[in-house]
Design an enzyme around this catalytic site. Structure first.
Site, PDB file in Angstrom:
ATOM      1  N   GLU A   9       0.805  -1.218   0.000  1.00  0.00           N
ATOM      2  CA  GLU A   9       0.000   0.000   0.000  1.00  0.00           C
ATOM      3  C   GLU A   9       0.841   1.272   0.000  1.00  0.00           C
ATOM      4  O   GLU A   9       0.479   2.259  -0.660  1.00  0.00           O
ATOM      5  CB  GLU A   9      -0.969   0.019   1.185  1.00  0.00           C
ATOM      6  CG  GLU A   9      -2.234  -0.803   0.978  1.00  0.00           C
ATOM      7  CD  GLU A   9      -2.079  -2.292   1.240  1.00  0.00           C
ATOM      8  OE1 GLU A   9      -0.962  -2.707   1.647  1.00  0.00           O
ATOM      9  OE2 GLU A   9      -3.045  -3.048   1.057  1.00  0.00           O
ATOM     10  N   HIS A  21     -11.422  -4.867   9.885  1.00  0.00           N
ATOM     11  CA  HIS A  21     -12.131  -4.631   8.618  1.00  0.00           C
ATOM     12  C   HIS A  21     -13.460  -3.918   8.865  1.00  0.00           C
ATOM     13  O   HIS A  21     -14.434  -4.168   8.177  1.00  0.00           O
ATOM     14  CB  HIS A  21     -12.436  -5.961   7.908  1.00  0.00           C
ATOM     15  CG  HIS A  21     -11.263  -6.645   7.295  1.00  0.00           C
ATOM     16  ND1 HIS A  21     -10.263  -7.218   8.035  1.00  0.00           N
ATOM     17  CD2 HIS A  21     -10.922  -6.866   5.997  1.00  0.00           C
ATOM     18  CE1 HIS A  21      -9.365  -7.770   7.224  1.00  0.00           C
ATOM     19  NE2 HIS A  21      -9.737  -7.571   5.986  1.00  0.00           N
TER      20      HIS A  21
HETATM   21  C1  LIG Z   1      -2.670  -4.526   4.161  1.00  0.00           C
HETATM   22  C2  LIG Z   1      -3.697  -5.350   3.476  1.00  0.00           C
HETATM   23  N1  LIG Z   1      -3.892  -5.199   2.162  1.00  0.00           N
HETATM   24  C3  LIG Z   1      -4.812  -5.915   1.516  1.00  0.00           C
HETATM   25  C4  LIG Z   1      -5.578  -6.824   2.181  1.00  0.00           C
HETATM   26  C5  LIG Z   1      -6.671  -7.603   1.466  1.00  0.00           C
HETATM   27  N2  LIG Z   1      -6.245  -8.991   1.314  1.00  0.00           N
HETATM   28  C6  LIG Z   1      -6.587  -9.931   2.214  1.00  0.00           C
HETATM   29  S1  LIG Z   1      -5.837 -11.390   1.900  1.00  0.00           S
HETATM   30  C7  LIG Z   1      -5.091 -10.772   0.529  1.00  0.00           C
HETATM   31  C8  LIG Z   1      -4.206 -11.632  -0.290  1.00  0.00           C
HETATM   32  C9  LIG Z   1      -3.056 -12.098   0.522  1.00  0.00           C
HETATM   33  O1  LIG Z   1      -2.174 -12.798  -0.271  1.00  0.00           O
HETATM   34  P1  LIG Z   1      -1.023 -13.627   0.401  1.00  0.00           P
HETATM   35  O2  LIG Z   1      -0.250 -12.793   1.342  1.00  0.00           O
HETATM   36  O3  LIG Z   1      -0.273 -14.297  -0.676  1.00  0.00           O
HETATM   37  O4  LIG Z   1      -1.795 -14.681   1.314  1.00  0.00           O
HETATM   38  P2  LIG Z   1      -2.679 -15.902   0.869  1.00  0.00           P
HETATM   39  O5  LIG Z   1      -4.076 -15.375   0.749  1.00  0.00           O
HETATM   40  O6  LIG Z   1      -2.118 -16.428  -0.379  1.00  0.00           O
HETATM   41  O7  LIG Z   1      -2.572 -16.872   1.993  1.00  0.00           O
HETATM   42  C10 LIG Z   1      -5.410  -9.442   0.341  1.00  0.00           C
HETATM   43  C11 LIG Z   1      -4.919  -8.612  -0.767  1.00  0.00           C
HETATM   44  C12 LIG Z   1      -5.371  -6.941   3.566  1.00  0.00           C
HETATM   45  N3  LIG Z   1      -6.098  -7.780   4.309  1.00  0.00           N
HETATM   46  N4  LIG Z   1      -4.419  -6.217   4.175  1.00  0.00           N
END
Ligand SMILES: Cc1ncc(C[n+]2csc(CCOP(=O)(O)OP(=O)(O)O)c2C)c(N)n1
Ligand SMILES: Cc1ncc(C[n+]2csc(CCOP(=O)(O)OP(=O)(O)O)c2C)c(N)n1
Ligand SMILES: [Mg+2]
Ligand SMILES: [Mg+2]
Lengths: 327, 325, 327, 325
Positions: free
Chosen positions: D60, D129
Site C-alpha cells: 500500500e 475490517h
Molecule cells: C494490508 C492489506 N492489504 C490488503 C488486504 C486484502 N487482502 C486480504 S488477503 C489478501 C491476499 C493475501 O495474499 P497472500 O499474502 O499471498 O496470502 P494468501 O491469501 O495467499 O494466503 C489481500 C490482498 C489486507 N487484508 N491487508
C-alpha cells in the site's frame, strides 16, 4: 568519455557543495538559517557523479540531507540559500526549507523529512515516464538508514516488476543519526539485496566521482532502454555529525576510521587524478575556490536582502487551498 | 525536594520502573549508547545493557510491531518514536495490532506497552516535523493518550503509563524538555484519567494540555483581572470529563486550547462532551483555539502564524467574557 | 527420526485440516459461519510440517488464512468451530473470528486481517525469548503476497541483526487474492531475499510434509542455539479461491497447473510414502476419515449449541476497558 | 434515465474520465484483469490496458507513493485501497507526502490524485475490517474527503474528485455497492463541498453521510409525524457548513449520525462548528450518534450493538424533540 573540462566542472561542483555546507554551518550559528540542517560534507562525489549522468529533465528524489543533490542537479545556488533562510525568493518560497528542496524545472522532486519517505514517490515519476513513453529516468537517493524502512522493499519490488526507469542510489555513509551502520544492517552491503528482486545491485566507490558517474551512466542507459531499475550502493562516509544539534559518540568515530576516510576525500581524489591524467594546473583548486566564494557572496547577499514571505499572501492562498474560511 | 528537568523526569520514571520490574525495557532509534536523540534515556544502556536499551534500525513498524509482540509475551516495552509525525510510518501496528489485540484474543492477552513520542511545532522544521496528532489516537478505541505539561507530571504519568496494562501513547513536547521543577523521588505515580486544576476561577474554564498550557498561561497574564479556572487535562484518554463539566457548571464558559489543528481535534471532542453534559449551564458557546489548519511552512514568519498563538487565545477569552470580537 | 506413528499423526492432521475446511465451506453456505473465510486447502503440509517441529510452548503467528495453523498447533477443534460461529465458547469468545484466532496456551499468537501485519509482531515474542534467556522459538507464517509489504524488510533485518530465534515461513501458494504471483514477485523465490540479510533462505516442497518438517527442524535447532533466524519458503498452491466470495479468473488457473498440483496433493503424497516405506495399510485413510468425522460431529454440535456472547457481559468489560461511560 | 448500481456509477465515472483525459489511470491490488475485488473497475483493463489499470503487489505504501509521484509528473492517478482499515499501512505517503507536497514545494506542484477506499462495518469481518476513519483525514490539512451515499452522487462526486487538483480520499461503503438509482450519462459532475438537502423540515436538522444516511432514513420512518431536515453532507472536506448552519437556524436542533466512533469524529467537529456559528439559535444541545467506541468484535450479536444503530438514532431524535430520554 568525459572531457577534461567536464571533469573540472565536476571538481568545481563538489567544491561548491563542500563550501556551501561550510557556509551554511556559519549562517546557522549566526542565526540566519534555522531548523534541521544536515550537511552533505564528504559525500559530494555521489550527488555529483550521479547527477552528471543525468539530463536536466531527468527526475531525482532527495532526502533530508539534500543540499548536495540540489546543487548537483543544477538548482540556482541563490535560491537554495534563500530557501534555507526562509525567504520569498527561495526555491520553494520559504515553504520547504532544508529538508524539502523542490525545483521541478530542474527535475528535483523534493527532499524528504521522512526517512524512506521519498522511495515510493520515485516510483511515480518513473511510472509516468513509462506511461507517457518518455525516456526520462528517475533517480531516488536515500541512505543506508532508509534501506531498513518498509518502503524500500515495496518500491524496489514494484520497480523491478514493471521494469521502471528508476535508479536507486543508496548513499551508504555508515551512519543513521547517531547510530553506526553495523548496528542496523544485517548485511553490510545494501547492494546485495538487489538479487532478491532480479535487478543488478552495484557497489560504487562513493568517494570516487568518476566511478559513481560511470556506474550511473550504465544504469541510466539500462533504464532508458526500458530494461528496468538498478540499485547502486555508493560507499561513502558522513564526515560531519548528523545535523547541527546532534554530536556523534566518540566510540563511533574511531580515529583510524576518520583518518582513513579523510585520506579518501572525494575532492582530493579527483584533483589528484586530474593532475596525474589530465595535467591539471596546481592552483586550479584555489582559482575555483575564489570563483565559488565570489558567487557565494553574491548569493548570500541576495538571500539576506530578499523579503520574507508575505503573510497576507500566504493566508490568501491558504484560505482557498485549505478552506480555512469554514472555521 | 530536587528540581529536575522534564527530560530527567522521564529518565527517572523509566529507570525506576526498570529497576522495579525486569520486564520493562526501552527500544527505538538511537536509544542505546546515545540515550535517544532527545537524551531522555541517557545512562540506561550503560546500566541495563543492550537488550533493555535496544537501538534499532529506522524501521518504525518493526519497532512498534516488536513492542506489541513483546507485550504479548509478557514484557513491558517502552518504545520511542522520535517525532510524532513519524507515527505515520507505523500506524498499522499501533492501531490494528496493539490497540485491538486484547479484545480480538477474547481477553487472553494484555498489551502493556508505552509509545513515547515527541510532538509539537515551533522549531522551523517544516510540515513533516510539526504535527500534533493526538486526535487520531483518541479516535482509535483501545489506546490511552497521555500528554504531560511539566516535569512533575511527566514522571508521575509515565510511571503510571508503564504500569498500565494497555497501550499508551505518551506525548512529550521538545520545547518542554528543559523545563525545571520540583519532582519528588520514590514510588508515587499520577493516575491516568485525572485532570489537574492548575488554579480555580469563576468566570471561565480553560482546558489545555502539554505545551499549549504555557501559551494559555501567557494569555491569562495579559489580563489585569480575570478569574479563570485552568485545567490541565494530563490525559486525553481516559478523559477526566467530570472535572471539566464541574468547572463549566460553575463558570458557564469554556475555551479549549491545543497545538493541534481544530478540525476534528481534541477540542472539538471536548466541545461535544460539554454540550452533551452541560448545555444548560452555558453562558457562551464553548470555543476551541488551535493551530492553523495548514501544513506548517518552513519560514519562521509563516510558522509563527500557524502555531497556536497567545494572542488568539487572548482574543477568544475576551470574546467569551464580553461577547465582543 | 519420526516414528511411523508420528507420520500417521501428521497424515491425520493434514486430513483434519482438509476436512475442516470442507465442513466450514458447508457451514458458511448454510449461514452458520459468517464473515471472511479463507481456506487452507492444499497447503496442509506447511502448517503440519512446521508445527510438528515445534513445542507446544513455541510461538506461532498466523494469517487471515489461519485455520490450518491453529489446528496444526494443537488448538481444540471444538473451540475453533465455536469461534468461527461467533460463540462464547470459541477460542477468543467470538471476538476474533476466522482471521483472528488466538490460543495463547498453545502458542498461537493470533491470525491477522492485515496482510503482513503479523510479521513485525513475531519479532516481539522472539525478542522476549532472547530477553528472558528462554529457548522458545517463534514461527511467523505469511504468504508470498505479504512478502511485498514493507514489514517484511523491516522485520527480517531486525531479526537477522539480533539473531532472534525466529523462523519466517513463507507459504508461497502462487496467489494473493485474485492475483497470480508472477504479477507481483520480481523474483519468483522469496527465499532469495534472505541473502541480503545474511540469513539462510531455504526452499521447501510445501506439499511434502516431511520435507517441510525436516527443514523446519533444522531452522528450529539453529534458532534454539541462538544462531538466528531462517527464511523458509514453502512452495505450494492455493487450491481454492481466495475466500468464500472471490472467484479466480479462469486464465489464472490453467488446467495444466491445476492438474499438476492435484497430482502433488500433500495428503496423497504422504499416504503414498507411508505405504511404500512403512507398509501402511490400505484403508487407514478411510479409518482416519471416520474418526475425524466423528470428532467433527461432536465439535460442531458443541459449537452450534454453545451460547452467543452475552451482550451485557461484553458491555461491562468494554465500559472499563474503553471508558465508554465517559460518553 | 438508466438505473445503475453504485458500483456501476463508480465504474462509469472512472471510464468517462479516462476517456476524457489520458492522464487518468487506476492502480491497486487486483484492479487489473479482475477489475478490483469489489468489481468497481471491471472492463477497464480490457479497454485501456495494463498501464492504465495497474495491478500491484500488496504494497500500500508503494501504491500511494507511486500515485503521489505520478501526480507530481502530471498524471491523475485513481488508487484503490481495498478497505479503509488498510490505510494504516500507508499513512505516510497519504499524510506527509501527498497532502503536503504542493505547499512544501512552494506551489510548484499540484497533486491531483484520488484514493478510492471502501469503509464500514456490518459484515462480520471483525476489528481490522470495520473502521470508518474519515476523521483522521479531516484532521490532516491538505486532503479532501468525499463520502457519497448513493449511485448518483457516487458518479458525480467521483468525477469531480478526479478533476480536482488536490488529493481526495473517496470513501465508498460496501453495503451500498448494489444500490440502484437513476443516474444520467454525460459530462456533469457534483461540485465538492456542496451538501444536499435530502428533504426539508422544520423541527430538527439531521446531518449524515455515506451508509449512515440509510439508518437515519430508517430512523425517521419510525416516527409517525416528524418534520426533519435531512442533510447529506456528501463531502466532509470541504464541508458545506453554511447549509448546516442555515438549517440549524431554522430548526434549532441538530443530530449528526455516522458510522465512525464518536470520540474525535466528524460529528464532534460539526458540533464544534455549529456551536461556534449558531449557538444562539439552538433550542437543544447538538448531539452525535455514532458507532460504539470499541474495536469491533467478530460475533454478529456483538457487532450489531457496536454499529450505528437505528434505535439509537431514534432515541436521540426523540430526546432532542421532547427532552425526554
Ligand atoms: C494490508 C492489506 N492489504 C490488503 C488486504 C486484502 N487482502 C486480504 S488477503 C489478501 C491476499 C493475501 O495474499 P497472500 O499474502 O499471498 O496470502 P494468501 O491469501 O495467499 O494466503 C489481500 C490482498 C489486507 N487484508 N491487508
Ligand atoms: C521515519 C523517520 N524516522 C526517523 C527519522 C529521524 N531521522 C532523521 S534523519 C535520520 C537518520 C537517517 O539515516 P540515513 O537514512 O542513513 O540517512 P543519512 O542521515 O545518513 O543521510 C533519522 C533517524 C525520520 N526523519 N523519519
Ligand atoms: Mg546514512
Ligand atoms: Mg499467497
Amino acid at each position: 568519455m568525459l572531457t577534461r573540462m567536464q571533469k573540472i566542472q565536476m571538481l568545481k561542483s563538489m567544491m561548491i557543495i563542500r563550501e556551501f555546507e561550510a557556509l551554511i554551518k556559519k549562517l546557522y550559528k549566526e542565526g540566519d538559517v534555522e531548523g534541521a540542517i544536515h550537511c552533505y560534507t564528504g559525500e559530494e562525489a555521489v550527488a555529483v557523479g550521479v547527477c552528471n549522468a543525468l539530463r536536466k529533465d531527468d527526475y531525482i528524489f532527495s532526502t533530508h540531507r539534500g543540499h548536495g543533490h540540489a546543487i548537483a542537479k543544477g538548482c540556482s545556488i541563490k535560491k537554495v540559500f534563500a530557501e534555507l533562510m526562509g525567504r520569498e525568493t527561495g526555491l520553494c518560497k520559504g515553504m520547504g526549507g532544508s529538508m524539502h528542496l523542490f525545483d521541478i524545472e530542474n527535475g528535483l522532486m523534493g527532499g524528504n523529512g521522512i526517512v524512506g519517505g521519498g522511495i515510493p514517490l520515485s516510483l511515480g515519476t518513473a511510472y509516468a515516464s513509462k506511461y507517457k513513453g518518455s525516456d526520462r529516468v528517475t533517480v531516488c537517493f536515500f541512505s543506508e538508514g532508509a534501506s531498513n524502512q518498509g518502503t524500500f522493499n515495496e518500491s524496489i519490488n514494484m520497480a523491478a516488476l514493471w521494469k521502471l526507469p528508476l535508479i536507486f542510489v543508496c548513499e551508504n555513509n555508515l551512519f543513521a543519526a547517531t547510530t553506526p551502520s553495523y548496528k542496523t544492517l544485517s548485511h553490510p552491503d545494501i547492494a546485495k539485496r538487489a538479487d532478491g528482486y532480479s535487478i543488478p545491485g552495484i557497489i560504487a566507490d562513493g568517494n570516487h566521482v568518476l566511478d559513481v558517474y560511470e556506474k550511473t551512466c550504465k544504469a541510466v542507459n539500462r533504464a532508458r532502454e526500458g530494461e528496468g531499475p538498478t540499485l547502486i550502493e555508493c560507499k561513502t562516509y558522513r564526515v560531519e555529525g548528523h545535523c547541527m544539534v546532534l554530536k556523534d559518540l566518540p566510540q563511533h568515530r574511531p580515529k583510524q576510521e576518520v583518518e582513513g576516510w579523510a585520506d579518501k576525500d572525494p575532492i582530493d581524489i579527483l584533483e589528484k587524478e586530474l593532475m596525474q591524467d589530465e595535467g591539471l594546473e596546481k592552483d586550479i583548486r584555489e582559482q575555483l575556490y575564489k570563483e565559488i566564494q565570489q558567487e557565494f557572496n553574491e548569493a548570500v547577499q541576495y538571500a539576506k536582502t530578499s523579503p520574507f514571505p508575505d503573510i497576507n499572501e500566504f493566508m490568501k492562498i491558504a484560505n482557498s487551498r485549505y478552506q480555512l474560511c469554514e472555521e | 525536594m530536587r528540581r529536575i528537568s522534564y527530560l530527567k523526569a522521564i529518565n527517572e520514571a523509566i529507570q525506576e520502573e526498570m529497576e522495579r520490574d525486569n520486564n520493562v525495557f526501552v527500544i527505538g532509534e538511537d536509544v542505546g549508547e546515545y540515550g535517544g536523540v532527545w537524551g531522555a534515556l541517557r545512562g540506561i544502556y550503560e546500566k541495563y545493557g543492550a537488550m533493555r536499551a535496544q537501538d534499532t534500525p529506522i524501521s518504525e513498524s518493526g519497532i512498534i510491531g516488536l513492542a506489541t509482540g513483546a507485550a504479548m509475551a509478557g514484557l513491558r516495552p517502552v518504545a520511542e518514536i522520535m517525532y510524532m509525525d513519524f507515527l505515520t510510518t507505523c500506524m498499522d501496528p499501533v492501531v490494528n495490532q496493539a490497540a485491538k489485540a486484547d479484545l480480538m484474543s477474547g481477553w487472553q492477552l494484555k498489551i502493556p506497552m508505552v509509545i513515547r513520542t515527541q510532538y509539537g511545532i515551533g522549531t522551523r522544521e517544516a510540515s513533516q516535523h510539526s504535527q500534533s496528532l493526538e486526535a487520531w489516537f483518541m479516535h482509535t478505541p483501545g489506546l490511552k493518550v497521555v500528554v504531560p505539561s511539566n516535569p512533575y507530571d511527566a514522571k508521575g504519568l509515565l510511571k503510571a503509563s508503564i504500569r498500565d496494562d494497555t497501550p499508551v501513547i505518551f506525548m512529550e513536547n521538545r520545547l518542554l524538555y528543559n523545563d525545571i521543577q520540583d519532582v519528588p523521588e520514590g514510588t508515587w505515580e499520577i493516575p491516568l484519567g485525572k485532570a489537574k486544576i492548575v488554579h480555580e476561577g469563576e468566570q471561565i474554564t480553560i482546558v489545555s494540555y502539554g505545551h499549549a498550557l504555557k501559551k494559555v498561561i501567557n494569555a491569562l497574564n495579559e489580563f489585569n483581572e480575570i478569574s479563570a479556572e485552568l485545567i490541565d487535562l494530563r490525559t486525553l484518554v481516559p478523559m477526566d470529563i467530570d472535572t471539566i463539566i464541574e468547572s463549566v457548571k460553575k463558570t458557564g464558559r469554556i475555551l479549549i486550547a491545543h497545538d493541534a489543528v481544530e478540525k476534528c481535534g481534541a477540542g472539538a471532542e471536548i466541545v461535544r462532551l460539554v454540550i452533551e453534559k452541560a448545555f444548560d449551564y452555558l453562558d457562551a458557546e464553548p470555543l476551541v483555539c488551535g493551530g492553523l489548519g495548514v501544513p506548517t511552512p518552513f519560514s519562521g514568519k509563516l510558522e509563527d502564524i500557524c502555531m497556536l498563538r497567545t494572542e488568539a487565545i487572548v482574543g477568544k477569552i475576551q470574546y467569551l467574557l464580553t461577547g465582543i470580537i
